[in-house]
Design an enzyme around this catalytic site. Structure first.
Site, PDB file in Angstrom:
ATOM      1  N   GLU A  90      -6.105 -14.563   1.996  1.00 55.45           N
ATOM      2  CA  GLU A  90      -5.796 -14.909   0.617  1.00 55.45           C
ATOM      3  C   GLU A  90      -4.302 -14.909   0.349  1.00 55.45           C
ATOM      4  O   GLU A  90      -3.527 -14.218   1.010  1.00 55.45           O
ATOM      5  CB  GLU A  90      -6.510 -13.957  -0.336  1.00 55.45           C
ATOM      6  CG  GLU A  90      -6.249 -12.493  -0.046  1.00 55.45           C
ATOM      7  CD  GLU A  90      -7.342 -11.592  -0.611  1.00 55.45           C
ATOM      8  OE1 GLU A  90      -7.213 -11.220  -1.788  1.00 55.45           O
ATOM      9  OE2 GLU A  90      -8.290 -11.267   0.118  1.00 55.45           O
ATOM     10  N   CYS A 331      -3.991  -7.497  -2.930  1.00 57.98           N
ATOM     11  CA  CYS A 331      -4.315  -7.950  -1.583  1.00 57.98           C
ATOM     12  C   CYS A 331      -5.627  -7.359  -1.084  1.00 57.98           C
ATOM     13  O   CYS A 331      -5.901  -6.182  -1.241  1.00 57.98           O
ATOM     14  CB  CYS A 331      -3.180  -7.623  -0.618  1.00 57.98           C
ATOM     15  SG  CYS A 331      -2.803  -5.877  -0.435  1.00 57.98           S
TER      16      CYS A 331
END
Length: 347
Positions: A90, A331
């Site tokens: 991501e 994250c």
């Protein structure tokens, strides 16, 4: 088939020489690639014989966009990418008045084991290649039709645990032949792998180094960061001072505030004493709460008190502005939730 995005200009030039092609072709190819040309046959100034060689030996491999989540609060966009091997990573796009900033990943998962981080829960699956790190920027730039001007290596993974690929990335992303993003607009965050901090310092780059500190003492740091069992705070600070001396760049210390763990006024005073006199800045981060951990974030009042104490002790300090809090933009959170959803569906 090799991904040409994994190559620096020097490496591609060497390949040209070894394959009896003119060296200057390497720079032409790089120019096309970083102008978003995705097929060798579209590189109009290339001879057909070279195009054939390129197609035989290389691919321009980019991840697919699996999902995009956009914050209704501030427009932050989170991209979930899928690579050809099925692995997911991501990246987060943050829009500011001064330009577009992207937070990128350097590993699939992470083995550092920091207790407040979602990306480390399942350990490290593998490193990202240079091209896979670069491709996050390339795909997002192409998607939004705008230039990325700031890069932070603060996504999933420990950048200095993927040292060689990250160093090549830093070269290409800042080079004129590459993405030409100035090094002063790049921040690399590390939990504190001391030998690699010295190596990075010796390169004398102009990037910003951010240290995930999160505690003033080794004893407290060991409770939340396993890396503290290998490298002491004194060792990290000595490496930071060496970095400052070599680069003349200010260090950023990241400090995630966890309720009743590291957020007391005594913690703040001890941290201020520890860092006093260093060319540094402290970035206070309200911890991101994740299901797998019991950590709770400190109150706004506690965070502000902590910041005021540091400021009164002469330490430059800011409280990180939260971006994309409604889309789990920290994250590792999106990747884990997506995988769990797919498992539930039996996909």
């Amino acid at each position: 088939m090799k991904n040409i995005l994994d190559y620096t200009l020097e490496e591609l030039t060497l390949w040209m020489k070894e394959n009896n092609e003119s060296s200057f072709r390497a720079k032409q190819i790089m120019s096309w690639i970083y102008k978003d040309v995705r097929n060798f046959s579209d590189m109009r100034n290339m001879p057909k014989s070279l195009i054939a060689k390129l197609e035989e030996n290389f691919e321009i491999s980019l991840p697919e966009i699996e999902e995009i989540y956009k914050s209704e609060l501030d427009g932050t966009e989170k991209f979930l990418f899928k690579f050809s091997d099925g692995n997911l990573i991501e990246s987060v796009l943050m829009r500011y008045k001064h330009g577009n900033s992207i937070c990128i990943s350097t590993q699939i998962g992470c083995r550092m084991g920091c207790k407040f981080c979602a990306s480390t829960i399942d350990g490290r699956i593998r490193n990202l290649t240079t091209g896979e790190i670069l491709s996050q920027i390339l795909v997002v730039q192409n998607y939004i039709g705008e230039r990325i001007s700031n890069v932070v290596l603060m996504g999933s993974g420990e950048p200095l645990d993927n040292y060689e690929n990250v160093m090549k990335f830093l070269e290409v992303v800042s080079a004129e032949y590459g993405l030409n993003i100035g090094q002063r607009h790049i921040t690399l965050s590390t939990c504190g792998i001391v030998p690699k901090i010295y190596e990075l310092a010796d390169k004398e780059l102009s990037i910003t180094l951010a240290i995930s500190l999160h505690a003033f003492s080794d004893e407290k740091r060991k409770e939340i960061m396993p890396i503290a069992n290998k490298y002491s705070i004194d060792e990290i600070l000595n490496a930071c001072k060496y970095f400052i001396n070599k680069t003349k760049r200010r260090i950023t210390f990241e400090y995630s505030l966890v309720k009743d763990v590291n957020d007391s006024k005594e913690d703040a005073r001890a941290l201020g004493k520890l860092l006093k006199g260093m060319l540094c800045h402290v970035n206070l981060i309200p911890v991101n709460e994740i299901k797998e951990r019991t950590f709770k974030r400190s109150s706004k009042e506690t965070i502000q008190d902590f910041a005021n104490i540091l400021s009164n002790l002469g330490i430059e300090v800011t409280v990180r502005r939260e971006m994309g809090s409604d889309i789990n933009a920290a994250c590792g959170q999106l990747r884990r939730s997506y995988i769990k959803t797919q498992e539930t569906r039996g996909e």
